[in-house]
Design a protein around this motif. Structure first.
Motif, PDB file in Angstrom:
ATOM      1  N   VAL A  27      38.512  32.005  39.304  1.00 49.72           N
ATOM      2  CA  VAL A  27      37.391  32.717  39.922  1.00 49.72           C
ATOM      3  C   VAL A  27      37.303  32.369  41.411  1.00 49.72           C
ATOM      4  O   VAL A  27      37.153  33.246  42.269  1.00 49.72           O
ATOM      5  CB  VAL A  27      36.069  32.403  39.190  1.00 49.72           C
ATOM      6  N   ALA A  28      37.409  31.077  41.729  1.00 51.33           N
ATOM      7  CA  ALA A  28      37.304  30.646  43.126  1.00 51.33           C
ATOM      8  C   ALA A  28      38.443  31.211  43.963  1.00 51.33           C
ATOM      9  O   ALA A  28      38.228  31.684  45.085  1.00 51.33           O
ATOM     10  CB  ALA A  28      37.290  29.127  43.204  1.00 51.33           C
ATOM     11  N   THR A  82      40.193  33.903  43.398  1.00 48.51           N
ATOM     12  CA  THR A  82      40.008  35.346  43.515  1.00 48.51           C
ATOM     13  C   THR A  82      38.958  35.664  44.584  1.00 48.51           C
ATOM     14  O   THR A  82      39.137  36.577  45.391  1.00 48.51           O
ATOM     15  CB  THR A  82      39.613  35.946  42.155  1.00 48.51           C
ATOM     16  N   LYS A  83      37.869  34.905  44.590  1.00 47.84           N
ATOM     17  CA  LYS A  83      36.839  35.097  45.619  1.00 47.84           C
ATOM     18  C   LYS A  83      37.403  34.787  47.004  1.00 47.84           C
ATOM     19  O   LYS A  83      37.105  35.480  47.982  1.00 47.84           O
ATOM     20  CB  LYS A  83      35.626  34.213  45.342  1.00 47.84           C
ATOM     21  N   GLN A  84      38.215  33.741  47.101  1.00 50.73           N
ATOM     22  CA  GLN A  84      38.816  33.378  48.384  1.00 50.73           C
ATOM     23  C   GLN A  84      39.720  34.511  48.875  1.00 50.73           C
ATOM     24  O   GLN A  84      39.694  34.870  50.055  1.00 50.73           O
ATOM     25  CB  GLN A  84      39.619  32.089  48.242  1.00 50.73           C
ATOM     26  N   GLY A 103      39.467  37.662  48.174  1.00 54.19           N
ATOM     27  CA  GLY A 103      38.585  38.755  48.601  1.00 54.19           C
ATOM     28  C   GLY A 103      37.979  38.498  49.965  1.00 54.19           C
ATOM     29  O   GLY A 103      37.877  39.407  50.793  1.00 54.19           O
ATOM     30  N   ALA A 104      37.589  37.260  50.208  1.00 53.56           N
ATOM     31  CA  ALA A 104      37.013  36.910  51.509  1.00 53.56           C
ATOM     32  C   ALA A 104      38.063  37.038  52.619  1.00 53.56           C
ATOM     33  O   ALA A 104      37.760  37.516  53.719  1.00 53.56           O
ATOM     34  CB  ALA A 104      36.446  35.492  51.474  1.00 53.56           C
ATOM     35  N   GLY A 145      45.423  36.331  45.155  1.00 48.50           N
ATOM     36  CA  GLY A 145      44.435  36.392  44.077  1.00 48.50           C
ATOM     37  C   GLY A 145      45.086  36.673  42.738  1.00 48.50           C
ATOM     38  O   GLY A 145      44.738  36.066  41.726  1.00 48.50           O
TER      39      GLY A 145
END
Length: 163
Positions: free
Chosen positions: A25-26, A28-30, A32-33, A122
């Motif tokens: 999750v982390a 994937t968020k990274q 995206g950011a 990701g």
């Protein structure tokens, strides 16, 4: 004592699974950011290129006005020298515009490549997480069986999987 060992092993497996999921999750968020940051940098680059194009046009207008003023003050406002100066001014402005647009296109390609790399990162993180989760399940198959046996109070049948 075997029951406690089985429970501790199950808690360890659960913690491993939770850690893997949190990591995926982390990451994937990274990714995206990073992709969002690349889009914003590209937007900034495009704004700067548009400002540069407007500046080139302004400088062209000023240079043409100065050429006209100089030619008129020297009595050569109707001569070919003024037309030559206009041609040189237009050529310079055109060259600068082309260079600015080429830089914008190259920058856009770089930003797109960086965004693709972030997306791929990701996906790689997700794949690693799934692989890690699968490995934890396979390597702890026996522990799951013992916990199930303990919880149900029934002996488990052997399945033929040997580790």
């Amino acid at each position: 004592m075997a029951a406690i060992t089985s429970i501790v092993a199950a808690v360890g497996v659960a913690a491993s699974v939770a850690g893997t999921v949190m990591g995926v999750v982390a990451q994937t968020k990274q990714a995206g950011a990073q992709e969002k940051a690349e889009k914003l940098r590209e937007q900034q680059m495009n704004l700067e290129a548009e400002r540069k194009q407007r500046q080139i046009r302004r400088e062209q207008i000023v240079a043409r006005s100065q050429a006209l003023s100089n030619a008129t003050s020297q009595g050569a406002g109707e001569g070919t020298g003024l037309q030559g100066a206009y041609g040189q001014i237009s050529g310079t402005a055109g060259r600068q515009s082309v260079e600015t647009e080429q830089n914008r296109q190259i920058g856009s390609g770089i930003f797109q490549a960086n965004a693709e790399a972030a997306r791929a990162g990701g996906m790689a993180a997700m794949g690693q997480g799934i692989s890690s989760l699968g490995g934890a399940i396979v390597s702890n198959y026996g522990t799951f069986g013992r916990v199930g046996q303990y919880m149900s109070g029934k002996p488990q049948q052997q399945t033929g999987l040997m580790y």
